[in-house]
Design a protein around this motif. Structure first.
Motif, PDB file in Angstrom:
ATOM      1  N   ASN A 197       0.845  -1.192   0.000  1.00 23.29           N
ATOM      2  CA  ASN A 197       0.000   0.000   0.000  1.00 23.29           C
ATOM      3  C   ASN A 197       0.883   1.245   0.000  1.00 23.29           C
ATOM      4  O   ASN A 197       1.458   1.605   1.016  1.00 23.29           O
ATOM      5  N   ASP A 198       0.991   1.884  -1.160  1.00 25.12           N
ATOM      6  CA  ASP A 198       1.771   3.116  -1.269  1.00 25.12           C
ATOM      7  C   ASP A 198       0.906   4.365  -1.217  1.00 25.12           C
ATOM      8  O   ASP A 198       1.379   5.466  -1.515  1.00 25.12           O
ATOM      9  N   GLY A 199      -0.358   4.205  -0.885  1.00 22.18           N
ATOM     10  CA  GLY A 199      -1.229   5.349  -0.643  1.00 22.18           C
ATOM     11  C   GLY A 199      -1.298   6.325  -1.793  1.00 22.18           C
ATOM     12  O   GLY A 199      -1.297   5.957  -2.964  1.00 22.18           O
ATOM     13  N   VAL A 200      -1.341   7.615  -1.443  1.00 26.41           N
ATOM     14  CA  VAL A 200      -1.496   8.649  -2.474  1.00 26.41           C
ATOM     15  C   VAL A 200      -0.239   8.782  -3.338  1.00 26.41           C
ATOM     16  O   VAL A 200      -0.311   9.287  -4.453  1.00 26.41           O
ATOM     17  N   THR A 201       0.883   8.310  -2.857  1.00 27.47           N
ATOM     18  CA  THR A 201       2.098   8.340  -3.686  1.00 27.47           C
ATOM     19  C   THR A 201       1.905   7.517  -4.946  1.00 27.47           C
ATOM     20  O   THR A 201       2.253   7.933  -6.055  1.00 27.47           O
TER      21      THR A 201
END
Length: 417
Positions: free
Chosen positions: A296-300
């Protein structure tokens, strides 16, 4: 001026619309409208979208139901849905193919007539709703189609390997291009095409023992979109690979000569699933059979795929699916973080025109197809409304994610107005 050119960020929702009606021993038909009882509750469901301020809805047509036999059409249910969209003032972005073909099309995407049948269907829909519907997605997530149906043998026609994958890529690209050309002939300049594909990132040991595989997969993410937009020729990195595994030179030449371009390029991104973690050791088969680990790299990660698609295709971009399968609080956090990213990118000059929470209400995991448990065992908590089992069927229960979506969607319009 069309909606995506008016300088605003438009908010929308989607209803999960996967249709795989074909079965074989050990499988159940997968029709998300049936599972979620959308066929019964469609009138109120569309009202829920209006309730939270959605300006558009990504919504799919069950091809296998409205086209029950070659040349036969049953528009009764669909006419009512389209009239309801018009009544509410919600713009439908119509998914023509969100997995699955009619049951009478033997061999599904592998049938030699598939591309022409897909185009006939697209034109029939465009002609019937020409006065009210102008926005179309010819094929949702074509590379997921291709992998599940052509590489992994998971969905019909159950092909496997690179030859099967290439056969599905070719068929889907051909049908995609023919469908868009046909709709454009019907609607002319009024037509808007939102191309949509799943995004897959690869991180981790990308330079390790699987480096060659990763390089190929990174290019294949874009394979169908590159084909239909006329990019696969000359020194394109996939050209030799596709030819070696059965792609027709005639088809490649035709797609390159008569490309179909996106008016809006849609990206589907799920932070829990869209980033594959590459590790040395046995390569996973993929799909649900032998899934690769994720990170999970989120908004990146979301920022990366938005910028990559903007640069690659030179069109305005939209987030056409996103959410997290989690508690309401975690969903709200992702909604707020991803919308904040959208505003930041727009402030930086990125032509990001749409944001879609998917789905409007909960859905059921695709593994339902191969399970023998009740549908509630496959429920995915993803929506602005919870699906709640009752003696009267599935109830829609508004949750805090809907409140947050409504606040963000309406605040954005108020700030512009």
């Amino acid at each position: 001026m069309t909606w995506y050119q008016d300088g605003r960020l438009h908010f929308g929702v989607g209803v999960e619309d996967t249709f795989v009606p074909q079965t074989r021993p050990g499988e159940r038909a997968l029709d998300e409208y049936e599972l979620t009882e959308h066929y019964t509750h469609w009138h109120n469901d569309l009202g829920l979208a209006a309730e939270v301020g959605a300006e558009f809805m990504r919504w799919g047509i069950p091809w296998y139901r409205i086209n029950p036999a070659p040349g036969q059409w049953d528009w009764t249910w669909l006419d009512g849905v389209m009239a309801r969209f018009a009544e509410l003032g919600i713009r439908p972005i119509v998914d023509l193919l969100h997995y699955g073909t009619p049951e009478w099309l033997e061999g599904e995407f592998a049938h030699p007539d598939y591309p022409q049948r897909a185009a006939e269907y697209a034109v029939a829909v465009a002609e019937r709703y020409a006065d009210t519907v102008t926005d179309y997605t010819p094929v949702n997530e074509p590379m997921i189609h291709a992998r599940f149906c052509g590489e992994l043998g998971y969905w019909p026609p159950y092909l496997t390997g690179e030859a099967g994958l290439t056969r599905m890529i070719a068929a889907l690209a051909d049908g995609f291009a023919r469908s868009q050309h046909g709709i454009a002939e019907v609607l002319g300049e009024r037509a808007t095409f939102v191309h949509v594909d799943a995004t897959t990132r690869f991180v981790g040991d990308i330079d390790g023992e699987h480096a060659d595989k990763v390089r190929l997969l990174r290019e294949q993410v874009y394979a169908v979109e590159d084909l239909v937009t006329g990019r696969v020729h000359g020194d394109h990195p996939l050209l030799e690979h596709l030819l070696r595994h059965g792609m027709s030179e005639d088809l490649l030449d035709r797609l390159a000569a008569t490309p179909v371009l996106p008016d809006v390029m849609g990206v589907n991104y799920y932070p829990q699933h869209s980033t594959t973690l590459v590790q040395d050791g046995p390569w996973p088969r993929g799909g649900f059979v032998d899934p690769a680990p994720t990170r999970n790299d989120g908004v990146t990660g979301l920022e990366e795929v938005i910028l990559a698609h903007t640069e690659r295709y030179g069109a305005p971009v939209a987030v056409t699916e996103t959410c997290v399968t989690a508690s309401a609080a975690e969903r709200v956090a992702w909604l707020e973080d991803s919308v904040a990213l959208a505003h930041r990118l727009r402030a930086d000059g990125v032509p990001l025109v749409g944001y879609t929470w998917w789905p409007l209400f909960d859905m059921y995991e695709w593994t339902y197809r191969h399970a023998d448990t009740p549908r509630e065992a496959s429920l995915l908590t993803m929506g602005l409304w919870d699906l709640v089992e009752s003696e009267q069927g599935l109830l829609r229960r508004r949750n805090p994610v809907a409140d947050a979506f409504q606040r963000l969607a309406t605040a954005d319009r108020a700030s512009i107005g």
